[in-house]
Design a protein around this motif. Structure first.
Motif, mmCIF file in Angstrom:
data_model
loop_
_atom_site.group_PDB
_atom_site.id
_atom_site.type_symbol
_atom_site.label_atom_id
_atom_site.label_comp_id
_atom_site.label_asym_id
_atom_site.label_seq_id
_atom_site.Cartn_x
_atom_site.Cartn_y
_atom_site.Cartn_z
ATOM 1 N N ASP A 117 -30.890 5.431 41.491
ATOM 2 C CA ASP A 117 -31.592 6.645 41.901
ATOM 3 C C ASP A 117 -32.122 7.393 40.682
ATOM 4 O O ASP A 117 -31.517 7.363 39.609
ATOM 5 C CB ASP A 117 -30.628 7.546 42.695
ATOM 6 N N ALA A 118 -33.235 8.068 40.870
ATOM 7 C CA ALA A 118 -33.837 8.853 39.781
ATOM 8 C C ALA A 118 -32.932 9.988 39.321
ATOM 9 O O ALA A 118 -33.004 10.403 38.160
ATOM 10 C CB ALA A 118 -35.187 9.405 40.224
ATOM 11 N N ASP A 119 -32.094 10.481 40.203
ATOM 12 C CA ASP A 119 -31.144 11.534 39.840
ATOM 13 C C ASP A 119 -29.878 10.862 39.305
ATOM 14 O O ASP A 119 -29.167 10.191 40.048
ATOM 15 C CB ASP A 119 -30.817 12.384 41.068
ATOM 16 N N PRO A 120 -29.584 11.032 38.013
ATOM 17 C CA PRO A 120 -28.426 10.347 37.434
ATOM 18 C C PRO A 120 -27.095 10.728 38.084
ATOM 19 O O PRO A 120 -26.182 9.908 38.140
ATOM 20 C CB PRO A 120 -28.438 10.747 35.957
ATOM 21 N N SER A 121 -27.000 11.942 38.596
ATOM 22 C CA SER A 121 -25.739 12.336 39.237
ATOM 23 C C SER A 121 -25.557 11.597 40.567
ATOM 24 O O SER A 121 -24.434 11.227 40.925
ATOM 25 C CB SER A 121 -25.661 13.849 39.426
ATOM 26 N N VAL A 122 -26.637 11.360 41.294
ATOM 27 C CA VAL A 122 -26.556 10.578 42.533
ATOM 28 C C VAL A 122 -26.212 9.137 42.203
ATOM 29 O O VAL A 122 -25.354 8.525 42.852
ATOM 30 C CB VAL A 122 -27.875 10.667 43.336
ATOM 31 N N ALA A 123 -26.863 8.585 41.179
ATOM 32 C CA ALA A 123 -26.578 7.204 40.770
ATOM 33 C C ALA A 123 -25.108 7.049 40.375
ATOM 34 O O ALA A 123 -24.455 6.059 40.754
ATOM 35 C CB ALA A 123 -27.494 6.795 39.615
ATOM 36 N N GLU A 124 -24.571 8.012 39.654
ATOM 37 C CA GLU A 124 -23.159 7.960 39.239
ATOM 38 C C GLU A 124 -22.240 8.024 40.455
ATOM 39 O O GLU A 124 -21.253 7.288 40.550
ATOM 40 C CB GLU A 124 -22.843 9.097 38.272
ATOM 41 N N GLN A 125 -22.551 8.908 41.386
ATOM 42 C CA GLN A 125 -21.733 9.004 42.601
ATOM 43 C C GLN A 125 -21.806 7.705 43.402
ATOM 44 O O GLN A 125 -20.797 7.264 43.967
ATOM 45 C CB GLN A 125 -22.170 10.190 43.460
ATOM 46 N N LEU A 145 -28.021 12.721 50.152
ATOM 47 C CA LEU A 145 -27.744 14.160 50.198
ATOM 48 C C LEU A 145 -26.252 14.445 50.013
ATOM 49 O O LEU A 145 -25.878 15.381 49.305
ATOM 50 C CB LEU A 145 -28.245 14.757 51.512
ATOM 51 N N VAL A 146 -25.412 13.636 50.624
ATOM 52 C CA VAL A 146 -23.966 13.830 50.479
ATOM 53 C C VAL A 146 -23.541 13.560 49.036
ATOM 54 O O VAL A 146 -22.753 14.323 48.455
ATOM 55 C CB VAL A 146 -23.190 12.944 51.482
ATOM 56 N N LEU A 147 -24.059 12.507 48.432
ATOM 57 C CA LEU A 147 -23.683 12.191 47.051
ATOM 58 C C LEU A 147 -24.209 13.243 46.072
ATOM 59 O O LEU A 147 -23.521 13.577 45.099
ATOM 60 C CB LEU A 147 -24.184 10.802 46.663
ATOM 61 N N ALA A 148 -25.393 13.786 46.330
ATOM 62 C CA ALA A 148 -25.929 14.850 45.464
ATOM 63 C C ALA A 148 -25.023 16.083 45.529
ATOM 64 O O ALA A 148 -24.762 16.727 44.507
ATOM 65 C CB ALA A 148 -27.359 15.201 45.875
ATOM 66 N N ALA A 149 -24.536 16.401 46.715
ATOM 67 C CA ALA A 149 -23.617 17.535 46.847
ATOM 68 C C ALA A 149 -22.279 17.225 46.190
ATOM 69 O O ALA A 149 -21.706 18.080 45.505
ATOM 70 C CB ALA A 149 -23.416 17.881 48.321
ATOM 71 N N ARG A 150 -21.799 16.011 46.382
ATOM 72 C CA ARG A 150 -20.504 15.632 45.803
ATOM 73 C C ARG A 150 -20.527 15.724 44.276
ATOM 74 O O ARG A 150 -19.517 16.048 43.648
ATOM 75 C CB ARG A 150 -20.155 14.218 46.256
ATOM 76 N N ALA A 151 -21.681 15.472 43.688
ATOM 77 C CA ALA A 151 -21.809 15.513 42.231
ATOM 78 C C ALA A 151 -21.576 16.910 41.661
ATOM 79 O O ALA A 151 -21.161 17.044 40.515
ATOM 80 C CB ALA A 151 -23.191 14.999 41.810
ATOM 81 N N VAL A 152 -21.834 17.937 42.454
ATOM 82 C CA VAL A 152 -21.700 19.310 41.963
ATOM 83 C C VAL A 152 -20.632 20.107 42.706
ATOM 84 O O VAL A 152 -20.425 21.289 42.422
ATOM 85 C CB VAL A 152 -23.051 20.062 42.023
ATOM 86 N N ASP A 163 -21.450 0.078 51.353
ATOM 87 C CA ASP A 163 -21.767 -0.659 50.119
ATOM 88 C C ASP A 163 -23.265 -0.929 50.008
ATOM 89 O O ASP A 163 -23.850 -0.796 48.928
ATOM 90 C CB ASP A 163 -20.986 -1.976 50.058
ATOM 91 N N THR A 164 -23.893 -1.304 51.115
ATOM 92 C CA THR A 164 -25.333 -1.578 51.106
ATOM 93 C C THR A 164 -26.113 -0.311 50.752
ATOM 94 O O THR A 164 -27.021 -0.341 49.910
ATOM 95 C CB THR A 164 -25.780 -2.112 52.482
ATOM 96 N N LEU A 165 -25.756 0.786 51.389
ATOM 97 C CA LEU A 165 -26.458 2.047 51.125
ATOM 98 C C LEU A 165 -26.221 2.528 49.698
ATOM 99 O O LEU A 165 -27.161 2.952 49.011
ATOM 100 C CB LEU A 165 -26.017 3.115 52.122
ATOM 101 N N ALA A 166 -24.979 2.479 49.244
ATOM 102 C CA ALA A 166 -24.657 2.933 47.888
ATOM 103 C C ALA A 166 -25.348 2.053 46.849
ATOM 104 O O ALA A 166 -25.814 2.555 45.820
ATOM 105 C CB ALA A 166 -23.148 2.941 47.675
ATOM 106 N N SER A 167 -25.437 0.771 47.120
ATOM 107 C CA SER A 167 -26.120 -0.143 46.188
ATOM 108 C C SER A 167 -27.579 0.256 45.997
ATOM 109 O O SER A 167 -28.135 0.105 44.902
ATOM 110 C CB SER A 167 -26.032 -1.584 46.688
#
Length: 136
Positions: free
Chosen positions: A120-128, A76-83, A111-115
């Protein structure tokens, strides 16, 4: 990390998330983080992470989500950070530092969580997630 107090409930927190008071919105973000798996709650948390009125709401909500120490909170944090705009993005990055980057164990957990999110199916989350894993 559990921020809820006895008697807290999701309907009250959802109401408080719409308050004109930044402190009520921040408190709602902390309380709702415990129910982040619920799609309705996740939508409200996303809005709070991008709160355009007060970055304290952004940071408090992000720290509560990250304090869960799980993929759901980080996603959720990474999805928000993407936008996010630059200001909100800075506060989301600060929350990552505050929660995870203060210790070797925290960095390893991040690192474990980000890995887990780099595919992720959402490319913006994967990029973050890839950005989180990049050396800083």
């Amino acid at each position: 990390m559990n921020h809820s107090a006895p008697g807290d409930d999701v309907p009250t927190a959802l109401r408080d998330a719409r308050s004109t008071s930044w402190s009520l919105r921040a408190d709602a973000g902390r309380r709702l983080a415990n129910a982040a798996e619920d799609p309705e709650v996740a939508g409200v948390l996303h809005r709070l992470l991008l709160d355009g009125q007060d970055t304290a709401v952004t940071q408090e909500t992000a720290e509560a989500l990250l304090g869960r120490g799980d993929v759901c909170g980080l996603r959720l944090v990474l999805a928000a950070r993407a936008v996010a705009d630059d200001d909100a993005g800075d506060h989301l990055a600060a929350a990552l530092t505050n929660v995870f980057r203060q210790s070797d164990e925290g960095c390893e957990r991040l690192d474990t969580l980000a890995s887990a999110l780099v595919s992720d199916a959402d490319p913006s989350v994967a990029e973050q997630a890839r950005r989180v894993l990049a050396p800083w």
